[in-house]
Design a protein around this motif. Structure first.
Motif, short mmCIF file in Angstrom:
data_model
loop_
_atom_site.label_atom_id
_atom_site.label_comp_id
_atom_site.label_asym_id
_atom_site.label_seq_id
_atom_site.Cartn_x
_atom_site.Cartn_y
_atom_site.Cartn_z
N UNK A 7 0.85 -1.19 0.00
CA UNK A 7 0.00 0.00 0.00
C UNK A 7 0.88 1.24 0.00
N UNK A 8 0.42 2.27 -0.68
CA UNK A 8 1.14 3.55 -0.71
C UNK A 8 0.33 4.59 0.06
N UNK A 9 0.98 5.22 1.03
CA UNK A 9 0.34 6.27 1.82
C UNK A 9 1.00 7.61 1.50
N UNK A 10 0.19 8.65 1.51
CA UNK A 10 0.68 10.00 1.21
C UNK A 10 0.34 10.90 2.39
N UNK A 11 1.30 11.73 2.79
CA UNK A 11 1.07 12.64 3.90
C UNK A 11 0.16 13.78 3.48
N UNK A 12 -0.63 14.26 4.42
CA UNK A 12 -1.48 15.42 4.15
C UNK A 12 -0.73 16.71 4.49
N UNK A 13 -1.01 17.73 3.74
CA UNK A 13 -0.33 19.01 3.98
C UNK A 13 -0.76 19.61 5.32
N UNK A 14 0.11 20.45 5.84
CA UNK A 14 -0.22 21.16 7.06
C UNK A 14 -1.26 22.24 6.78
N UNK A 15 -1.78 22.83 7.83
CA UNK A 15 -2.79 23.89 7.66
C UNK A 15 -2.24 25.07 6.86
N UNK A 75 4.66 17.84 4.15
CA UNK A 75 5.33 17.16 5.26
C UNK A 75 6.33 16.18 4.66
N UNK A 76 7.61 16.39 4.92
CA UNK A 76 8.66 15.52 4.40
C UNK A 76 8.90 14.39 5.40
#
Length: 675
Positions: free
Chosen positions: A189-197, A202-203
């Motif tokens: 599975x590939x997960x992607x981080x959500x951007x900050x407010x 997010x690195x």
């Protein structure tokens, strides 16, 4: 005692690792005392467990091979990282209850997908921030799971890229009565981080592999990522080149109209269906999709189908609590023993078009009483869009066969010379590079001989002998990569290469060569004299050369070689056609612009004579050959002509843009490839 308390006692006994005899005895004693008229609920609980016991005995013969494979893997990994716990690893165990099962008292795939997604989601703790499921690779279900058996799920992060990470998941089944374990499926599975407010990305922090298995998964993750990026383009390429033929079932009068298999269903997303971010669980969406796909498959076969494969799929948009999901399914195509069902999930919008959430393609079979696939009726596609789906289903079937036939976790299962074709090039290239990375990641290499810091290592694995020659040279890694990747120049420094001609440049990263090597039938085998004699029958090889630049800090440059077959270059008289299973270079930047160069070869019978005397310690031709290589690199260290020719590959410390550009270039090249 009620049936519920009886079942609870059995579960505790199983978790406490009581003997098989004790579990069966208790179950039998309870069974004798049951009276259906007095306690009908007891029969409801008792019957599935007795069915599970019967099922366990029936399938025991089919699981011997799976158990042996797992034992071999455990032996290979024994002693690795002893006492160390991978911080990203998550384990989940669930006992299959009647409420989780289908009509055959087997675990429903939808429920299994929900458990897999829940387990995999916990691995996002490595990111330290909210993540979403971006995609899931192909899932092939090898075995079914019965009521009363235990599902063990293990997930861990294999590699973290810039803003995405790959999570590997393994599902196995445990029979409590027979004390057996076997593999059910594995997936990525590939997960992607959500951007900050603030909108900032997010690195992710990098993963540091410790054990051999972790190193293998870490290395090959970059290749799997490359294949994911090209998945849609491969189907377009198959269709655009006309390689998918029209099937004769269109005109068959007895064929079932695809319209009869259509299914539409609406699901309301409630709080129990959502995760901690109030987004709908991807596993829940997939469970709903499996449900409508099963109904569509049943309408064609008029029987209860078994789900075998779910193709790679991508979540195209989020879904939240309160959404009304519209699920549509239809049988796209029916083959002799299997059928493909396409499913589409959309979020119903009050205004404007529906929001596309996900699409998936699932392969079903119908099994007879002996668990063998039945022959299925043919399908007549719908007008307009039905014809497109019909043809794309044929293309996807070819891709499934290529992926199963070529992409293998065990290199020994792949035939040496797979026929090369522009449409299977992506998978052959993947297999080529990943096989070399797996070989390089092995930790049981033994030093056979050393001379002036040039070392020869060997590794015996069952019936296979592999060797590795390595040394450090005073040449920058990217420069050494450019020079060694020019295989046509290898006869100038390698005594085992008499001739090397470029047959075809597939793209910027993959090339086809014909290599001629001298005979070793006269003189001392492996000696320089024998290599230059040229007497006897010469050997030739048709090789696929795949080169890769680093996808991250600490990754080596890779030049992988393997045999392929070409109809335009059949074996010719006067040459003995040899085969290379796995060979190539890894080039790692060390210090002060120096490079550690390692050459690997998984020796086939045609290759072994060139190195056997070195391994036995009777000669040191490997040393002279490597000295020639070092002199060639040093001599051309500052020249720029070859560097321009090879495209000036430079190392990069990030995974995102560099790998994306590489994938885009390969995609364009594939569409224009002609041999």
């Amino acid at each position: 005692m009620t049936a519920k308390s009886s079942h609870r006692e059995l579960t505790v006994s199983s978790s406490g690792r009581f003997s098989r005899h004790l579990c069966i005895t208790r179950l039998t004693d309870r069974g004798r005392g049951l009276n259906c008229s007095e306690d009908p609920e007891s029969l409801v609980w008792f019957q599935p467990l007795t069915n599970a016991l019967k099922m366990s005995s029936r399938v025991s013969g089919h699981l011997e091979k799976a158990e042996e494979e797992e034992e071999e893997e455990d032996e290979e990994g024994e002693g690795e990282g002893e006492g160390r716990v991978n911080p990203t690893e998550v384990k989940m165990s669930q006992i299959v209850m009647p409420c989780h099962s289908n009509h055959q008292q087997e675990l429903s795939v939808g429920q299994l997908l929900k458990w897999i997604d829940s387990c995999v989601c916990v691995s996002e703790r490595h990111a330290g921030c909210p993540c979403v499921t971006a995609s899931m690779d192909d899932i092939h279900f090898e075995h079914t799971i019965s009521v009363g058996q235990v599902v063990n799920i293990k997930a861990k992060v294999n590699r973290a890229f810039n803003t995405s990470m790959e999570v590997g998941v393994q599902v196995s089944c445990e029979d409590l009565f027979l004390d057996r374990h076997w593999r059910v499926c594995h997936a990525y599975a590939t997960f992607v981080t959500q951007r900050k407010n603030t909108g900032q990305k997010v690195i992710l922090k990098p993963i540091v592999p410790h054990t051999e298995k972790e190193q293998v998964e870490y290395s090959v993750a970059a290749e799997r990522r490359r294949v994911r990026m090209l998945h849609d383009d491969i189907i377009k390429d198959l269709l655009s080149h006309g390689s998918v033929l029209q099937a004769d079932s269109w005109a068959v009068g007895s064929a079932v109209a695809a319209e009869k298999t259509k299914v539409e269903s609406v699901e309301l997303v409630l709080p129990p269906h959502a995760n901690h971010q109030v987004n709908t669980f991807g596993g829940q969406i997939m469970a709903w999709m499996v449900n409508v796909a099963t109904i569509a498959a049943s309408r064609l076969s008029q029987a209860h189908p078994t789900l075998r494969t779910i193709d790679m799929f991508t979540f195209r948009g989020p879904s939240q609590v309160g959404d009304r999901l519209l699920l549509r399914a239809i049988v796209n195509n029916a083959f002799k023993n299997s059928m493909e069902v396409g499913v589409r999930a959309e979020a119903d919008q009050e205004e404007g078009p529906n929001r596309h959430i996900n699409s998936a393609f699932m392969t079903f079979e119908v099994l007879d009483t002996h668990r063998k696939p039945c022959t299925l009726p043919r399908i007549r596609p719908e007008p307009l869009e039905g014809g497109r789906r019909f043809q794309e289903a044929i293309a996807r079937k070819k891709i499934r066969l290529d992926r199963k036939y070529i992409i293998s976790r065990k290199q020994g299962e792949v035939p040496l010379s797979v026929p090369w074709d522009p449409r299977n090039q992506v998978y052959l290239s993947y297999n080529n590079v990943s096989a070399l990375k797996m070989l390089a990641a092995r930790n049981n290499w033994r030093l056979s001989s050393e001379k002036d810091k040039v070392r020869l290592y060997t590794m015996e694995q069952k019936s296979t002998l592999s060797f590795r020659v390595e040394s450090e040279v005073d040449v920058p890694a990217h420069r050494a990569f450019c020079l060694l990747a020019e295989l046509s120049n290898r006869p100038s420094w390698d005594i085992h290469y008499q001739k090397c001609e470029l047959i075809h440049q597939v793209d910027d990263d993959d090339f086809l060569y014909r290599v001629v090597t001298p005979s070793v039938s006269h003189g001392a085998v492996g000696s320089q004299t024998s290599a230059h004699q040229g007497e006897g029958i010469l050997q030739d090889f048709i090789l696929l050369a795949s080169k890769r630049k680093p996808c991250g800090s600490g990754d080596p440059y890779v030049i992988a070689l393997r045999s392929v077959s070409l109809p335009t270059y059949p074996p010719t008289e006067g040459y003995n056609r040899g085969e290379v299973l796995c060979a190539g270079f890894t080039i790692l930047e060390t210090r002060n612009n120096m490079s550690l160069i390692s050459y690997y070869n998984q020796a086939s019978p045609e290759v072994l004579p060139y190195i056997s005397t070195d391994i036995a310690g009777l000669s040191s031709s490997f040393y002279h050959n490597f000295c020639s290589c070092s002199q060639y690199l040093t001599r051309n260290r500052l020249q720029s002509a070859s560097e321009v020719q090879t495209g000036q590959y430079q190392a990069t410390n990030t995974d995102g843009p560099a790998c994306d550009i590489e994938a885009d270039n390969l995609s364009v090249a594939l569409r224009s490839t002609q041999l």
